[in-house]
Design a protein around this motif. Structure first.
Motif, mmCIF file in Angstrom:
data_model
loop_
_atom_site.group_PDB
_atom_site.id
_atom_site.type_symbol
_atom_site.label_atom_id
_atom_site.label_comp_id
_atom_site.label_asym_id
_atom_site.label_seq_id
_atom_site.Cartn_x
_atom_site.Cartn_y
_atom_site.Cartn_z
ATOM 1 N N ALA B 20 -29.189 2.010 -25.146
ATOM 2 C CA ALA B 20 -30.064 1.964 -23.978
ATOM 3 C C ALA B 20 -31.354 1.212 -24.306
ATOM 4 N N GLY B 21 -31.947 1.503 -25.455
ATOM 5 C CA GLY B 21 -33.190 0.836 -25.835
ATOM 6 C C GLY B 21 -32.937 -0.580 -26.333
ATOM 7 N N GLY B 22 -32.150 -0.716 -27.405
ATOM 8 C CA GLY B 22 -31.942 -2.014 -28.042
ATOM 9 C C GLY B 22 -31.199 -3.001 -27.163
ATOM 10 N N LEU B 39 -28.351 -6.454 -34.283
ATOM 11 C CA LEU B 39 -27.400 -5.976 -35.287
ATOM 12 C C LEU B 39 -26.901 -4.600 -34.871
ATOM 13 N N GLU B 40 -25.595 -4.479 -34.760
ATOM 14 C CA GLU B 40 -25.006 -3.229 -34.271
ATOM 15 C C GLU B 40 -23.965 -2.724 -35.270
ATOM 16 N N ALA B 41 -24.134 -1.468 -35.668
ATOM 17 C CA ALA B 41 -23.233 -0.882 -36.673
ATOM 18 C C ALA B 41 -21.798 -0.743 -36.151
ATOM 19 N N ALA B 84 -25.001 15.455 -33.576
ATOM 20 C CA ALA B 84 -25.105 14.773 -32.284
ATOM 21 C C ALA B 84 -23.742 14.215 -31.912
ATOM 22 N N TRP B 85 -23.534 14.157 -30.618
ATOM 23 C CA TRP B 85 -22.324 13.531 -30.077
ATOM 24 C C TRP B 85 -22.785 12.229 -29.434
ATOM 25 N N ILE B 86 -22.898 11.182 -30.250
ATOM 26 C CA ILE B 86 -23.365 9.906 -29.739
ATOM 27 C C ILE B 86 -22.465 8.782 -30.255
ATOM 28 N N GLY B 92 -24.087 1.116 -27.498
ATOM 29 C CA GLY B 92 -24.533 2.438 -27.937
ATOM 30 C C GLY B 92 -24.018 3.544 -27.027
ATOM 31 N N THR B 93 -24.839 4.559 -26.873
ATOM 32 C CA THR B 93 -24.406 5.754 -26.153
ATOM 33 C C THR B 93 -24.359 5.530 -24.642
ATOM 34 N N THR B 94 -24.742 4.333 -24.175
ATOM 35 C CA THR B 94 -24.587 4.070 -22.734
ATOM 36 C C THR B 94 -23.115 3.905 -22.358
ATOM 37 N N GLY B 99 -24.852 9.033 -16.726
ATOM 38 C CA GLY B 99 -25.506 8.188 -15.726
ATOM 39 C C GLY B 99 -26.656 8.824 -14.965
ATOM 40 N N ALA B 100 -26.989 10.086 -15.232
ATOM 41 C CA ALA B 100 -28.102 10.731 -14.523
ATOM 42 C C ALA B 100 -29.402 10.005 -14.871
ATOM 43 N N SER B 101 -30.117 9.528 -13.846
ATOM 44 C CA SER B 101 -31.255 8.625 -14.066
ATOM 45 C C SER B 101 -32.477 9.114 -13.305
ATOM 46 N N GLY B 269 -31.961 2.583 -33.223
ATOM 47 C CA GLY B 269 -30.697 3.156 -33.703
ATOM 48 C C GLY B 269 -30.457 4.581 -33.254
ATOM 49 N N ASN B 270 -31.206 5.055 -32.248
ATOM 50 C CA ASN B 270 -31.192 6.441 -31.773
ATOM 51 C C ASN B 270 -31.970 7.317 -32.780
ATOM 52 N N SER B 271 -32.290 8.540 -32.340
ATOM 53 C CA SER B 271 -33.344 9.308 -33.009
ATOM 54 C C SER B 271 -32.998 9.892 -34.376
ATOM 55 N N PRO B 498 -33.063 11.348 -20.489
ATOM 56 C CA PRO B 498 -34.047 10.386 -20.987
ATOM 57 C C PRO B 498 -33.786 8.900 -20.745
ATOM 58 N N THR B 499 -32.587 8.534 -20.362
ATOM 59 C CA THR B 499 -32.217 7.126 -20.499
ATOM 60 C C THR B 499 -32.981 6.200 -19.560
ATOM 61 N N LEU B 500 -33.222 6.631 -18.337
ATOM 62 C CA LEU B 500 -33.987 5.765 -17.434
ATOM 63 C C LEU B 500 -35.350 5.452 -18.053
HETATM 64 C C1 LIG Z 1 -21.967 12.602 -23.471
HETATM 65 C C2 LIG Z 1 -23.320 12.068 -23.166
HETATM 66 C C3 LIG Z 1 -23.801 12.071 -21.873
HETATM 67 C C4 LIG Z 1 -25.077 11.577 -21.586
HETATM 68 N N1 LIG Z 1 -25.499 11.555 -20.299
HETATM 69 C C5 LIG Z 1 -26.748 11.102 -20.014
HETATM 70 C C6 LIG Z 1 -27.218 11.058 -18.677
HETATM 71 O O1 LIG Z 1 -26.505 11.416 -17.737
HETATM 72 N N2 LIG Z 1 -28.469 10.614 -18.453
HETATM 73 C C7 LIG Z 1 -29.277 10.210 -19.468
HETATM 74 O O2 LIG Z 1 -30.414 9.847 -19.201
HETATM 75 N N3 LIG Z 1 -28.839 10.203 -20.729
HETATM 76 C C8 LIG Z 1 -27.600 10.646 -21.034
HETATM 77 N N4 LIG Z 1 -27.164 10.658 -22.319
HETATM 78 C C9 LIG Z 1 -28.082 10.196 -23.373
HETATM 79 C C10 LIG Z 1 -28.106 8.696 -23.520
HETATM 80 O O3 LIG Z 1 -26.841 8.215 -23.797
HETATM 81 C C11 LIG Z 1 -29.074 8.353 -24.631
HETATM 82 O O4 LIG Z 1 -30.324 8.893 -24.299
HETATM 83 C C12 LIG Z 1 -29.298 6.866 -24.829
HETATM 84 O O5 LIG Z 1 -28.113 6.156 -24.922
HETATM 85 C C13 LIG Z 1 -30.120 6.702 -26.091
HETATM 86 O O6 LIG Z 1 -30.460 5.360 -26.256
HETATM 87 P P1 LIG Z 1 -30.883 4.818 -27.667
HETATM 88 O O7 LIG Z 1 -31.181 3.384 -27.485
HETATM 89 O O8 LIG Z 1 -31.946 5.704 -28.202
HETATM 90 O O9 LIG Z 1 -29.627 5.025 -28.617
HETATM 91 P P2 LIG Z 1 -28.069 4.670 -28.450
HETATM 92 O O10 LIG Z 1 -27.737 4.343 -27.065
HETATM 93 O O11 LIG Z 1 -27.329 5.779 -29.101
HETATM 94 O O12 LIG Z 1 -27.897 3.358 -29.326
HETATM 95 C C14 LIG Z 1 -28.119 3.327 -30.704
HETATM 96 C C15 LIG Z 1 -27.230 2.274 -31.336
HETATM 97 O O13 LIG Z 1 -27.742 1.946 -32.608
HETATM 98 C C16 LIG Z 1 -26.696 1.750 -33.505
HETATM 99 N N5 LIG Z 1 -27.187 1.950 -34.865
HETATM 100 C C17 LIG Z 1 -27.676 3.088 -35.413
HETATM 101 N N6 LIG Z 1 -28.053 2.874 -36.690
HETATM 102 C C18 LIG Z 1 -27.808 1.581 -36.962
HETATM 103 C C19 LIG Z 1 -27.993 0.772 -38.124
HETATM 104 N N7 LIG Z 1 -28.509 1.275 -39.246
HETATM 105 N N8 LIG Z 1 -27.617 -0.530 -38.065
HETATM 106 C C20 LIG Z 1 -27.109 -1.048 -36.918
HETATM 107 N N9 LIG Z 1 -26.919 -0.325 -35.792
HETATM 108 C C21 LIG Z 1 -27.258 0.982 -35.807
HETATM 109 C C22 LIG Z 1 -25.668 2.801 -33.078
HETATM 110 O O14 LIG Z 1 -24.369 2.469 -33.536
HETATM 111 C C23 LIG Z 1 -25.798 2.755 -31.566
HETATM 112 O O15 LIG Z 1 -24.883 1.848 -30.988
HETATM 113 C C24 LIG Z 1 -25.891 11.105 -22.630
HETATM 114 C C25 LIG Z 1 -25.395 11.092 -23.919
HETATM 115 C C26 LIG Z 1 -24.127 11.562 -24.203
HETATM 116 C C27 LIG Z 1 -23.642 11.541 -25.594
#
Ligand SMILES: Cc1cc2nc3c(=O)[nH]c(=O)nc-3n(C[C@H](O)[C@H](O)[C@H](O)COP(=O)(O)OP(=O)(O)OC[C@H]3O[C@@H](n4cnc5c(N)ncnc54)[C@H](O)[C@@H]3O)c2cc1C
Ligand code: SF4
Lengths: 174, 522
Positions: B20-22, B39-41, B84-86, B92-94, B99-101, B269-271, B498-500
């Protein structure tokens, strides 16, 4: 799903005549375990048939669903019937039988009421044996696609176009 | 120069992680003509690859590299290596998300001011506010195609929603609707409308739900300014003697170590992984980890207090049919300390398939109390609680002794509930059960939190450098060309998913970085 293999060719009577009843719904014969109604049977690769029957009964007692047949529990624990796992499983089953004798029964399968068997299981629930069997069942039992319809779960839906025109909002009683 | 870029190109912005961020930051910068290497793992999976099967999809998309856990939370016992389940994949986790925004409520940007100091909590005000974020929220809602914004109609209510709505209205709740969802209720942006397939958590095979994987990332790539390198696991961020970052080291798909030079590095890379990376990038100049002079890297981990309420009824619900998160009650999201806690919570419908229900309803439980609930699976309805949890310095990501396949120290995640979290969850369990009781539930099941899906706060934003890791633009207080661009920059979590907000912050940060580059400051 459990394979019936060569046993398929046996008639129900032949099959049952070759085994003895064990536990609630199982027949144990030499080298195989079958359902009491002979609707399914499985040949043993590494495990003693009585031990496998015990494991199937234990699986059912951990996650009892009266609408789910023994063959699904058997499929869920069939993975222990391999040379790499059989010693682990046998040691656990011996422990379970020992605990059953301490509770006044001949064996685990000799305890006729679920409540008695559950009490025996409660006594060993912190063991690695119990926890591994239980943990394995979470996917071993509930991730069998054949089990899903028994619970009403419909599984994959994309290929059918989702539920847009197939009842996503068909509730009438609310 | 156009993508692909040379490893030696020190004019590129390197973004670590494409969620979502990157993912959004990468596209937004590329649209402005900035050269970006992301760069994506994980690997790249698109709608045709997603599978309508919970465990198979988990195997395809989830981050399953080892992590360790500690603390009182039940996840540490039941899922000790899965805090975490991500997702680990392009987008990433998108790919997973429901989708709740929702926007933060204005008071939530200033939690310390509005709630007052809370014992044992490290509450802080964000250095930004609702007014400043408003235009970025508007752009984020447009990008994601959020229902009930931009004249986009709401989604139709599925069975699970109808039970929830009827109960909530009987209880007197007023703000009850099918949500603000980043799911198309009608065709938009070349993506079709939701077909109510019910596998939102497994990747939307119709592309109806917004995911960076098939929107922002290909849009960025189409500009020629964005190169996404998949299966590229960043190990370390490098810096020079002046304390500026100069590039990153990563393991490529073949497991070979590569070095990409950079003008700016953005961590997303998420939290868990973002602070882990900063901590693993320690050096003689930054012995406690990069950007960590405050000691705050990894601290104040937040996950929303969460929990679920499932209920069984006399007749079928078939909650799995239709959108996974299909509606919301917002009445409890207000700040009203008379309920016995600060902050608020949202109630949102949720459905799990039978395999996940068995795994998550009451992990470790067995016997008839558990199995009779599953026997009523077809007659079950479900909701999820999303509430603001308190930041605590002791809830934190640290480096574990365990190592991953590359020999890098993995993240240990420590979490214990704050009494405010427990009080809020208990309140929410009661209200959730009351909703279902009001429409004739035969049994209600207060279900413990799952492995975290919302992960926040471990590189938090602060006005003063001693209170956090990054400033109001997500820029490291200690390192001028290092940014944090994901949920780890959250100062507090608010009650909303948090995603929005992550997306709005990424849009805003892209503007800032491009402007700093144009001015020659970066
Ligand atoms: C089942 C589920 C349902 C959800 N539903 C909602 C919802 O309805 N509404 C909402 O607002 N949020 C929801 N979320 C949360 C939402 O998905 C996250 O808040 C959001 O995706 C986080 O964004 P992010 O950029 O922090 O990390 P992510 O989207 O997780 O992206 C991080 C990326 O970084 C990569 N990475 C990590 N470390 C490295 C490294 N060292 N080198 C290279 N790449 C790396 C990972 O592989 C991953 O692809 C849900 C999450 C889950 C799991
Ligand atoms: S319910 Fe809608 S959004 Fe969810 S996966 Fe199916 S089509 Fe996509």
């Amino acid at each position: 799903m459990i394979e019936t293999r060569s046993l398929k060719t046996l008639t129900r009577r032949q099959l049952l005549s070759r085994g003895v009843a064990a536990g609630a719904g199982l027949v144990v014969g030499s080298g195989f375990v079958a359902g009491r109604d002979a609707a399914w049977a499985t040949e043993m690769d590494a495990m003693k048939p009585e031990s496998f029957a015990t494991l199937v009964q234990m699986a059912r007692d951990i996650y009892p669903h009266d609408k789910v047949g023994d063959q699904y529990y058997a499929a869920a624990v069939k993975g222990y019937d391999v040379p790499e796992e059989v010693d682990f499983a046998q040691a656990g089953i011996d422990m379970l039988d020992e605990a059953s004798r301490a509770a006044g029964f001949d064996s685990y399968l000799g305890a006729g009421w679920e409540a008695d068997r559950v009490a025996i299981l409660r006594g060993i629930e912190d063991t690695d044996f119990f926890q591994r069997i239980r943990g394995g069942l979470v996917t071993g039992l509930y991730n069998q696609k054949e089990v899903w319809p028994i619970f009403g779960y419909e599984g994959e839906s994309y290929s059918k176009g989702g539920y847009m025109y197939r009842g996503f909002d068909d509730i009438t009683w609310i | 120069m156009a993508a692909p870029f040379e490893l030696s190109d020190d004019n590129v912005v390197v973004i670590i992680g494409t969620g979502a961020g990157g993912g959004v930051l990468a596209n937004e910068l590329a649209q402005k003509g900035v050269s970006v290497v992301a760069l994506e793992a994980g690997g790249r999976y698109l709608p045709e690859d997603y599978v309508n099967d919970e465990w198979d999809s988990f195997g395809q998309l989830a981050w399953t590299d080892t992590r360790t856990t500690s603390g009182d939370w039940r996840v540490a016992k039941d899922f000790s290596n899965l805090p975490a389940w991500i997702v680990k994949a392009v987008g990433g986790t998108t790919t997973h998300w429901a989708g709740a925004s929702l926007r933060f409520q204005p008071h939530e940007w200033k939690a310390l001011t509005n709630y007052g100091a809370v014992d044992g909590a490290s509450l802080l005000d964000w250095p930004i506010d609702a007014e400043e974020m408003d235009p970025y929220y508007t752009r984020a809602e447009d990008k994601l195609g959020v229902t009930r914004t931009n004249d986009i109609p709401g989604l139709p209510g599925c069975n699970n929603y109808k039970v929830f709505e009827a109960g909530a209205k009987k209880l007197g709740y007023k703000e009850v609707h099918t949500g603000r969802m980043a799911i198309n209720s009608q065709e938009r942006d070349g993506r079709m409308a939701c077909q109510q397939t019910g596998f939102c958590f497994q990747g939307c095979k119709w592309g109806a739900k917004w995911s960076a994987a098939y929107t922002d990332i290909p849009a960025g790539e189409a500009t020629g300014n964005l190169e996404v390198r998949e299966k590229a696991h960043v190990a370390r961020i490098l810096h020079d003697d002046s304390g500026k970052v100069t590039g990153v080291e990563y393991f490529d798909e073949a497991g070979d170590l590569q070095m990409q030079r950079a003008r700016v590095v953005c961590v997303a890379g998420n939290s868990f992984e973002s602070p882990r990376l900063l901590l693993n990038s320690h050096s003689s100049m930054f012995p406690d980890g990069l950007a960590n002079s405050s000691g705050m890297v990894g601290r104040n981990y937040m996950r929303h207090l969460t929990g679920s309420v499932y209920a069984t009824f006399e007749q079928p619900v078939r909650m799995w049919r239709g959108t996974t998160m299909a509606g919301i009650v917002q009445d409890e999201a207000r700040h009203d300390p008379s309920r016995g806690f600060v902050g608020g919570y949202e109630l949102e419908t949720l459905s799990l398939g039978l395999p996940f229900m068995a795994a998550f309803l009451d992990p470790g439980a067995w016997g008839r109390e558990f199995t009779t609930a599953l026997d009523s699976y077809e007659n079950m309805a479900g909701m999820w609680i999303v509430g603001e949890d308190m930041p605590q310095e002791s809830n934190r990501v640290t480096l574990s002794d365990a190592e991953d396949a590359f020999g890098l120290k993995v993240a240990n995640v420590h979490y214990s509930d704050h009494p405010n979290d427990t009080a809020m969850r208990d309140h929410a369990y009661k209200q959730g059960a009351a909703i279902y009781d009001a429409v004739g539930a035969t049994r209600t099941l207060p279900t413990p939190p799952y492995p975290s899906t919302h992960n926040l706060g471990t590189n938090r934003m602060s006005e003063r450098p001693e209170d956090g890791v990054v400033n109001r633009n997500g820029r490291a207080h200690d390192v001028p060309n290092l940014y944090v661009s994901d949920g780890s920059q959250f100062t507090t979590g608010a009650a909303e998913n948090p995603t929005l907000t992550i997306v709005a912050l990424a849009i805003r940060q892209a503007e800032h970085i491009a402007s700093e580059m144009n001015q020659g400051v970066l």
